[in-house]
Design a protein around this motif. Structure first.
Motif, PDB file in Angstrom:
ATOM      1  N   MET A 120     -10.434 -13.166  -4.475  1.00 37.71           N
ATOM      2  CA  MET A 120      -9.814 -11.853  -4.669  1.00 37.71           C
ATOM      3  C   MET A 120      -8.340 -11.955  -5.029  1.00 37.71           C
ATOM      4  O   MET A 120      -7.853 -11.241  -5.885  1.00 37.71           O
ATOM      5  CB  MET A 120      -9.993 -10.999  -3.409  1.00 37.71           C
ATOM      6  N   ILE A 121      -7.596 -12.816  -4.328  1.00 34.74           N
ATOM      7  CA  ILE A 121      -6.186 -13.026  -4.654  1.00 34.74           C
ATOM      8  C   ILE A 121      -5.940 -14.534  -4.724  1.00 34.74           C
ATOM      9  O   ILE A 121      -6.209 -15.246  -3.753  1.00 34.74           O
ATOM     10  CB  ILE A 121      -5.248 -12.389  -3.617  1.00 34.74           C
ATOM     11  N   SER A 135     -16.895 -19.854  -4.008  1.00 33.03           N
ATOM     12  CA  SER A 135     -15.887 -19.194  -4.837  1.00 33.03           C
ATOM     13  C   SER A 135     -15.501 -17.820  -4.312  1.00 33.03           C
ATOM     14  O   SER A 135     -14.490 -17.253  -4.737  1.00 33.03           O
ATOM     15  CB  SER A 135     -16.403 -19.045  -6.283  1.00 33.03           C
ATOM     16  N   ALA A 136     -16.274 -17.272  -3.388  1.00 33.05           N
ATOM     17  CA  ALA A 136     -16.040 -15.908  -2.913  1.00 33.05           C
ATOM     18  C   ALA A 136     -15.020 -15.915  -1.783  1.00 33.05           C
ATOM     19  O   ALA A 136     -15.305 -15.585  -0.635  1.00 33.05           O
ATOM     20  CB  ALA A 136     -17.351 -15.274  -2.461  1.00 33.05           C
ATOM     21  N   VAL A 137     -13.777 -16.295  -2.121  1.00 38.71           N
ATOM     22  CA  VAL A 137     -12.686 -16.433  -1.164  1.00 38.71           C
ATOM     23  C   VAL A 137     -11.860 -15.149  -1.158  1.00 38.71           C
ATOM     24  O   VAL A 137     -11.641 -14.543  -2.212  1.00 38.71           O
ATOM     25  CB  VAL A 137     -11.800 -17.640  -1.544  1.00 38.71           C
ATOM     26  N   GLY A 138     -11.382 -14.767   0.012  1.00 42.86           N
ATOM     27  CA  GLY A 138     -10.524 -13.589   0.069  1.00 42.86           C
ATOM     28  C   GLY A 138      -9.158 -13.857  -0.519  1.00 42.86           C
ATOM     29  O   GLY A 138      -8.733 -13.213  -1.472  1.00 42.86           O
ATOM     30  N   VAL A 139      -8.429 -14.835   0.047  1.00 43.12           N
ATOM     31  CA  VAL A 139      -7.101 -15.217  -0.438  1.00 43.12           C
ATOM     32  C   VAL A 139      -7.081 -16.733  -0.587  1.00 43.12           C
ATOM     33  O   VAL A 139      -7.396 -17.459   0.363  1.00 43.12           O
ATOM     34  CB  VAL A 139      -5.988 -14.767   0.529  1.00 43.12           C
ATOM     35  N   ASP A 140      -6.704 -17.204  -1.777  1.00 48.38           N
ATOM     36  CA  ASP A 140      -6.637 -18.636  -2.069  1.00 48.38           C
ATOM     37  C   ASP A 140      -5.192 -18.989  -2.400  1.00 48.38           C
ATOM     38  O   ASP A 140      -4.679 -18.633  -3.456  1.00 48.38           O
ATOM     39  CB  ASP A 140      -7.553 -18.966  -3.246  1.00 48.38           C
ATOM     40  N   CYS A 141      -4.503 -19.667  -1.459  1.00 51.48           N
ATOM     41  CA  CYS A 141      -3.088 -19.993  -1.623  1.00 51.48           C
ATOM     42  C   CYS A 141      -2.961 -21.489  -1.915  1.00 51.48           C
ATOM     43  O   CYS A 141      -3.437 -22.321  -1.140  1.00 51.48           O
ATOM     44  CB  CYS A 141      -2.318 -19.626  -0.357  1.00 51.48           C
ATOM     45  N   GLN A 142      -2.290 -21.830  -3.011  1.00 58.76           N
ATOM     46  CA  GLN A 142      -2.285 -23.193  -3.515  1.00 58.76           C
ATOM     47  C   GLN A 142      -0.967 -23.918  -3.262  1.00 58.76           C
ATOM     48  O   GLN A 142      -0.070 -23.403  -2.606  1.00 58.76           O
ATOM     49  CB  GLN A 142      -2.674 -23.163  -5.001  1.00 58.76           C
ATOM     50  N   HIS A 183       0.841  -1.197   0.000  1.00 57.74           N
ATOM     51  CA  HIS A 183       0.000   0.000   0.000  1.00 57.74           C
ATOM     52  C   HIS A 183       0.878   1.250   0.000  1.00 57.74           C
ATOM     53  O   HIS A 183       1.808   1.374   0.805  1.00 57.74           O
ATOM     54  CB  HIS A 183      -0.887  -0.017   1.242  1.00 57.74           C
ATOM     55  N   ALA A 184       0.604   2.150  -0.930  1.00 56.67           N
ATOM     56  CA  ALA A 184       1.328   3.422  -1.004  1.00 56.67           C
ATOM     57  C   ALA A 184       0.352   4.540  -0.661  1.00 56.67           C
ATOM     58  O   ALA A 184      -0.459   4.935  -1.501  1.00 56.67           O
ATOM     59  CB  ALA A 184       1.910   3.628  -2.400  1.00 56.67           C
ATOM     60  N   PRO A 185       0.367   5.051   0.572  1.00 56.59           N
ATOM     61  CA  PRO A 185      -0.640   6.033   0.966  1.00 56.59           C
ATOM     62  C   PRO A 185      -0.541   7.316   0.171  1.00 56.59           C
ATOM     63  O   PRO A 185       0.539   7.845  -0.070  1.00 56.59           O
ATOM     64  CB  PRO A 185      -0.336   6.264   2.449  1.00 56.59           C
ATOM     65  N   GLY A 186      -1.713   7.789  -0.258  1.00 50.97           N
ATOM     66  CA  GLY A 186      -1.745   9.059  -0.975  1.00 50.97           C
ATOM     67  C   GLY A 186      -1.959  10.233  -0.048  1.00 50.97           C
ATOM     68  O   GLY A 186      -1.854  11.384  -0.463  1.00 50.97           O
ATOM     69  N   GLY A 187      -2.302   9.962   1.201  1.00 55.95           N
ATOM     70  CA  GLY A 187      -2.557  11.028   2.156  1.00 55.95           C
ATOM     71  C   GLY A 187      -2.855  10.436   3.518  1.00 55.95           C
ATOM     72  O   GLY A 187      -2.914   9.218   3.685  1.00 55.95           O
ATOM     73  N   PRO A 188      -3.068  11.268   4.525  1.00 55.04           N
ATOM     74  CA  PRO A 188      -3.268  10.771   5.893  1.00 55.04           C
ATOM     75  C   PRO A 188      -4.562   9.987   6.076  1.00 55.04           C
ATOM     76  O   PRO A 188      -4.716   9.280   7.066  1.00 55.04           O
ATOM     77  CB  PRO A 188      -3.284  12.057   6.731  1.00 55.04           C
ATOM     78  N   PHE A 189      -5.504  10.089   5.136  1.00 51.57           N
ATOM     79  CA  PHE A 189      -6.784   9.406   5.266  1.00 51.57           C
ATOM     80  C   PHE A 189      -6.859   8.157   4.394  1.00 51.57           C
ATOM     81  O   PHE A 189      -7.945   7.680   4.082  1.00 51.57           O
ATOM     82  CB  PHE A 189      -7.926  10.374   4.922  1.00 51.57           C
ATOM     83  N   ASP A 190      -5.717   7.646   3.995  1.00 57.45           N
ATOM     84  CA  ASP A 190      -5.654   6.430   3.185  1.00 57.45           C
ATOM     85  C   ASP A 190      -4.959   5.325   3.985  1.00 57.45           C
ATOM     86  O   ASP A 190      -3.800   4.996   3.742  1.00 57.45           O
ATOM     87  CB  ASP A 190      -4.872   6.672   1.883  1.00 57.45           C
ATOM     88  N   PRO A 191      -5.636   4.724   4.978  1.00 58.50           N
ATOM     89  CA  PRO A 191      -4.965   3.721   5.799  1.00 58.50           C
ATOM     90  C   PRO A 191      -4.712   2.414   5.071  1.00 58.50           C
ATOM     91  O   PRO A 191      -3.835   1.660   5.442  1.00 58.50           O
ATOM     92  CB  PRO A 191      -5.934   3.522   6.965  1.00 58.50           C
ATOM     93  N   HIS A 192      -5.523   2.113   4.041  1.00 61.11           N
ATOM     94  CA  HIS A 192      -5.372   0.868   3.307  1.00 61.11           C
ATOM     95  C   HIS A 192      -5.706   1.091   1.829  1.00 61.11           C
ATOM     96  O   HIS A 192      -6.507   1.946   1.484  1.00 61.11           O
ATOM     97  CB  HIS A 192      -6.306  -0.221   3.828  1.00 61.11           C
ATOM     98  N   THR A 193      -5.089   0.284   0.980  1.00 63.36           N
ATOM     99  CA  THR A 193      -5.547   0.158  -0.397  1.00 63.36           C
ATOM    100  C   THR A 193      -6.533  -0.997  -0.441  1.00 63.36           C
ATOM    101  O   THR A 193      -6.367  -1.993   0.253  1.00 63.36           O
ATOM    102  CB  THR A 193      -4.361  -0.112  -1.340  1.00 63.36           C
ATOM    103  N   ARG A 194      -7.564  -0.864  -1.280  1.00 60.56           N
ATOM    104  CA  ARG A 194      -8.654  -1.821  -1.265  1.00 60.56           C
ATOM    105  C   ARG A 194      -8.683  -2.682  -2.530  1.00 60.56           C
ATOM    106  O   ARG A 194      -8.593  -2.163  -3.646  1.00 60.56           O
ATOM    107  CB  ARG A 194      -9.988  -1.087  -1.124  1.00 60.56           C
ATOM    108  N   PHE A 195      -8.819  -3.974  -2.328  1.00 64.89           N
ATOM    109  CA  PHE A 195      -9.226  -4.896  -3.391  1.00 64.89           C
ATOM    110  C   PHE A 195     -10.693  -5.227  -3.118  1.00 64.89           C
ATOM    111  O   PHE A 195     -11.054  -5.610  -2.001  1.00 64.89           O
ATOM    112  CB  PHE A 195      -8.404  -6.183  -3.371  1.00 64.89           C
ATOM    113  N   PHE A 196     -11.538  -5.112  -4.126  1.00 59.17           N
ATOM    114  CA  PHE A 196     -12.974  -5.311  -3.925  1.00 59.17           C
ATOM    115  C   PHE A 196     -13.547  -6.110  -5.088  1.00 59.17           C
ATOM    116  O   PHE A 196     -13.234  -5.835  -6.253  1.00 59.17           O
ATOM    117  CB  PHE A 196     -13.688  -3.955  -3.827  1.00 59.17           C
ATOM    118  N   GLY A 197     -14.373  -7.117  -4.771  1.00 53.22           N
ATOM    119  CA  GLY A 197     -15.013  -7.880  -5.840  1.00 53.22           C
ATOM    120  C   GLY A 197     -15.679  -9.130  -5.305  1.00 53.22           C
ATOM    121  O   GLY A 197     -15.835  -9.320  -4.099  1.00 53.22           O
ATOM    122  N   ASP A 198     -16.077  -9.982  -6.251  1.00 52.63           N
ATOM    123  CA  ASP A 198     -16.814 -11.192  -5.898  1.00 52.63           C
ATOM    124  C   ASP A 198     -15.913 -12.287  -5.338  1.00 52.63           C
ATOM    125  O   ASP A 198     -16.350 -13.126  -4.568  1.00 52.63           O
ATOM    126  CB  ASP A 198     -17.542 -11.741  -7.127  1.00 52.63           C
TER     127      ASP A 198
END
Length: 211
Positions: free
Chosen positions: A68-69, A94-101, A50-65
């Motif tokens: 996700m990763i 199928s709606a898994v947050g992180v799937d590590c194989q 995550h590369a913050p763009g300002g003080p109100f950017d605590p996280h970068t977001r991945f969003f979807g069905d």
């Protein structure tokens, strides 16, 4: 992120890259990510930071069905300071947050995996590392480990519920190709998770076989 990964692999598999991802006012800007697989004898590694763009950017977001990763075979992935958020309209399993194989590892640092309709973090003969990370508010298991290992430090697996026929609870452990999984929990909290009623399965840790 998908275009950046494709770019570094344009002339063949390439490894050791760190991607600095800017946040956005639109939480849907960064969608699901599929990492290119490494060869059997050629492991590859990537990092998303995550590369913050300002003080109100605590996280970068991945969003979807979801998923996700996806971390495919023979890949090491580092994810630092992200929110991985699942939408509410995907098929549950199928709606898994992180799937590590198989033969891979994922390091989730200062990251949140929230509202998964399926499993928050799924490891299939994979090494999963949670460091100051939260897996919460999922509809089924928070973390599902089949073989491999889970190492959690200063992390939270909380408030994960159950869905009929799909399971639930905090942590599910099963044997995989590499044998029984191993788990290290250090200064971590597993609380307020629920499993399917009347099945005598553990709400917090459900061991199916040796672990």
């Amino acid at each position: 992120v998908l275009f950046a990964i494709a770019g570094v692999n344009l002339n063949g598999a390439s490894s050791g890259h760190t991607f600095y991802v800017m946040p956005s006012d639109d939480p849907t800007d960064h969608g699901p990510v599929l990492i290119p697989a490494g060869g059997i004898d050629v492991p590859v590694s990537y990092a998303f930071v995550h590369a913050p763009g300002g003080p109100f950017d605590p996280h970068t977001r991945f969003f979807g069905d979801g998923p996700m990763i996806v971390v495919p075979t023979n890949v090491t992935l580092y994810v630092v300071n992200f929110s991985i958020l699942l939408s509410n309209d995907a098929f549950l399993d199928s709606a898994v947050g992180v799937d590590c194989q198989y033969m891979s590892s994922v390091w989730l640092d200062d990251t949140r995996i929230l509202y998964a309709r399926g499993v928050g973090v799924r490891g299939n003969d994979c090494q999963v590392h949670l460091r100051r990370t939260t897996v919460s508010f999922g509809s089924t298991e928070g973390v599902d480990i089949k073989g491999g290992s889970l190492h959690a430090v200063n992390s939270f697996i909380t408030e994960n519920s159950y869905t009929a026929k799909y399971g639930g609870g905090g942590l599910r452990l099963r044997s995989g190709v590499t044998g029984a999984p191993t788990v290290d929990l250090v200064y971590s909290t597993l609380a307020n998770n629920a499993n399917e009623p009347l099945k005598s399965l553990g709400d917090t840790i459900n061991c199916e076989g040796p672990a």
